[in-house]
Design an enzyme around this catalytic site. Structure first.
Site, PDB file in Angstrom:
ATOM      1  CE  LYS A  39     -14.956  52.679 -40.651  1.00 25.59           C
ATOM      2  NZ  LYS A  39     -15.311  51.415 -41.361  1.00 25.59           N
ATOM      3  CD  GLU A  51     -18.961  50.144 -41.088  1.00 21.30           C
ATOM      4  OE1 GLU A  51     -18.116  50.801 -41.727  1.00 21.30           O
ATOM      5  OE2 GLU A  51     -18.648  49.169 -40.364  1.00 21.30           O
ATOM      6  CB  CYS A  89     -16.783  50.031 -37.978  1.00 17.66           C
ATOM      7  SG  CYS A  89     -16.252  48.283 -37.996  1.00 17.66           S
TER       8      CYS A  89
END
Length: 582
Positions: free
Chosen positions: A127, A44, A163
């Site tokens: 994300k 990330e 994540c």
């Protein structure tokens, strides 16, 4: 069924070093290609480092990230790596920062993943789940994505996630089941805390079952201010089988061959009734991947290590990267002969090498002979640069001009030592390491501008009882850097005749249990008493913790190893009249 050779690049990036991070992507992609990988995934925000905090509000920073991504795609192709798919994290934006008066709801800064192939940015993903707890403030910085990106690559449908998407049920992984993907690539910057590796594998298994697909989980490694990242990358099948797993705190390329269902061979699965609706964006890479080299490639499964080994690795890596990334040549610390300074010195030598560590013995008139001897013994065992600067003449000079007594004299000794360490720092360019542990910081057992002076504190999040455990563990390794008497003697600041910590603090075994409940567990007075602690002792300890908040606010940063470290993890007002049980 198609085969895909996947490489997980468990590597270290530096916040703000966009050119250096891009160069690292090119280097490790070349290494992955040399091992025959067809897909390599980086962590990330690999291009920018993580966390970038308020840098995200600067348009110039965001533009640099976006530009670097496009340049990276071109450079990879120029390097002859156009036939390997590269997944990399970066910062994107489709609107002004939320601090701007021109901000538009639903657009803004994005924590993004991109797939690069053939010199192009062929797919991006934003994300979806943004953590806003503990050390995370991502709701402050980013807008969530609302669609899942699926890339058809080498005959396999591959979903991109980032994540926190893995840590929450529903959302992207439920959408991945509906999309019928064969592989989910999850890129991470997941900070370390003790036993987090025990949580990750069951979590990845739950998400793999939810998606009905294999998950390739890659995590970053390295230190960034208070945070340290431990890697622990892995690949887990939809059935929960752990195929391969990297070590912790190691830079490595984990390469493994996967046999995956062909695109369109996986039935679109039903999403859970409570799943958030997400759109699915499909992208097809028509060009062939580089052919598989001779195989098979098997990544292996790294062994787990003891808690003490895990923590020691976190502390050494955290200190190493803080020193290296901030451009310090060396460190200096006070060597008292006690357990805390001994452990910090051993950590520093392991992290940097003895030639970059200066230890200074600063005895006063109250310093015992055994403490001075222990400090010298540690220096001999480790090979660090050892010096002695007696402080009593300096203390006497102050006392000749100031009328001080009691605690003021004790604190004066600590402050003279702080002045010496900072003077050496200014003169020779060392970073000063402070040596207070979490237990002492919790109850205010430190002197402002004295033993608390310094630019970094390796033990800031390490309770006193763990300091002893670490010392004993470290002495079981190839060498024994810490004198046995530093471990076994009663702890003492040696600021007055016969002083020991137990004069003013409860036994550390008892104290640390109360502190863990109050600080890490957010337990109140009644909870602690119900757990069996003496009511009067609980009241005393809680009062010390509450009154010391102003000291902690001025303390040096230090590596986080617990679920709740002092600093960004625990944010309490200094001016605060609320008291437990009142």
């Amino acid at each position: 069924m198609p085969s895909l050779r996947v490489a997980l690049a468990q590597v270290n990036s530096t916040v703000g070093d966009i050119p250096g991070n891009a160069a690292a992507v090119r280097h490790w992609s070349r290494t992955a290609a040399g091992a025959g990988a067809q897909l390599v995934a980086f962590p990330e925000m690999m291009l920018t480092g993580y966390p970038i905090e308020d840098l995200v509000f600067r348009d110039s920073f965001v533009r640099a990230s976006q530009s670097a991504l496009r340049t990276l795609a071109t450079d990879l192709a120029a390097d002859g790596l156009g036939e390997i798919a590269v997944v990399v994290g970066y910062v994107d934006a489709d609107g002004p920062a939320p601090t701007s008066s021109a901000a538009v709801p639903g657009s803004g800064r994005r924590d993004a993943s991109a797939l690069l192939f053939g010199g192009e940015v062929v797919a991006t993903y934003f994300k979806h789940h943004l953590p806003n707890y503990g050390v995370f403030d991502e709701d402050r910085y980013f807008e969530p994505g609302d669609s899942l990106t699926v890339v058809r690559l080498g005959g396999v449908d591959v979903a991109l996630t980032v994540c926190e998407d893995l840590w929450q049920a529903g959302g992207p992984f439920a959408a991945a089941r509906r999309a019928g993907v064969g592989l989910v690539v999850n890129i991470n910057a997941s900070p370390y805390e003790l036993d987090k590796d025990d949580v990750r594998l069951p979590l990845v298994r739950r998400r793999a079952a939810e998606a009905g697909a294999t998950i390739a989980y890659v995590n970053t490694v390295g230190g960034q201010d208070e945070l340290v990242f431990d890697g622990d990358s892995m690949i887990v099948t939809a059935a929960g089988e752990l195929l391969t797993r990297a070590g912790q705190f190691t830079t490595e390329l984990l390469i493994h061959d996967l046999t995956l269902p062909a695109a369109d061979a996986v039935a679109n699965g039903p999403e859970p009734a409570a799943a958030e609706p997400m759109g699915i964006v499909r992208v097809t890479v028509d060009a062939p991947l580089r052919p598989l080299a001779d195989g098979p490639a098997v990544g292996g499964i790294a062994e787990r290590v003891t808690d003490e080994a895990e923590i020691w690795s976190a502390l050494t890596l955290g200190l190493h990267d803080y020193v290296q990334k901030n451009g310090f040549r060396s460190v200096v610390l006070g060597l008292s002969g006690g357990i805390d300074s001994a452990v910090v010195a051993a950590i520093a030598v392991d992290a940097l090498g003895p030639q970059r560590v200066v230890g200074v013995s600063m005895p006063s008139g109250y310093s015992s002979t055994h403490s001075r001897d222990d400090a010298a013994d540690l220096a001999k065992r480790t090979g660090l640069d050892y010096r002695s600067e007696p402080i009593q003449p300096m203390v006497d000079s102050f006392l000749a001009n100031l009328s001080l007594s009691g605690l003021a004299v004790e604190n004066l000794q600590a402050r003279v030592r702080g002045v010496i360490l900072m003077a050496l720092s200014n003169q020779e360019g060392h970073l000063v390491l402070t040596t207070g542990n979490k237990s002492e910081l919790a109850v205010g057992y430190s002197t402002l501008y004295g033993d608390s002076v310094g630019g970094f504190n390796p033990l800031k999040d390490v309770p006193k009882t763990m300091v002893w455990k670490l010392a004993r563990w470290r002495n079981t390794q190839a060498d024994s850097p810490i004198p046995e008497s530093s471990i076994t003697k009663p702890p003492s600041a040696e600021l007055r005749p016969g002083q020991v910590d137990s004069d003013s603090l409860p036994d550390y075994e008892v104290l640390d249990t109360i502190l863990a409940g109050y600080i890490d567990g957010d337990q109140g007075r009644d909870d602690l008493i119900a757990a069996g602690h003496d009511a009067a002792l609980v009241d005393r300890v809680l009062r010390m913790v509450d009154l010391a908040e102003y000291k902690r606010r001025q303390s040096a940063p230090g590596t986080k190893i617990s679920i709740k470290a002092f600093g960004r993890d625990r944010r309490l007002p200094i001016t605060n009249r609320f008291r437990e049980g009142v």
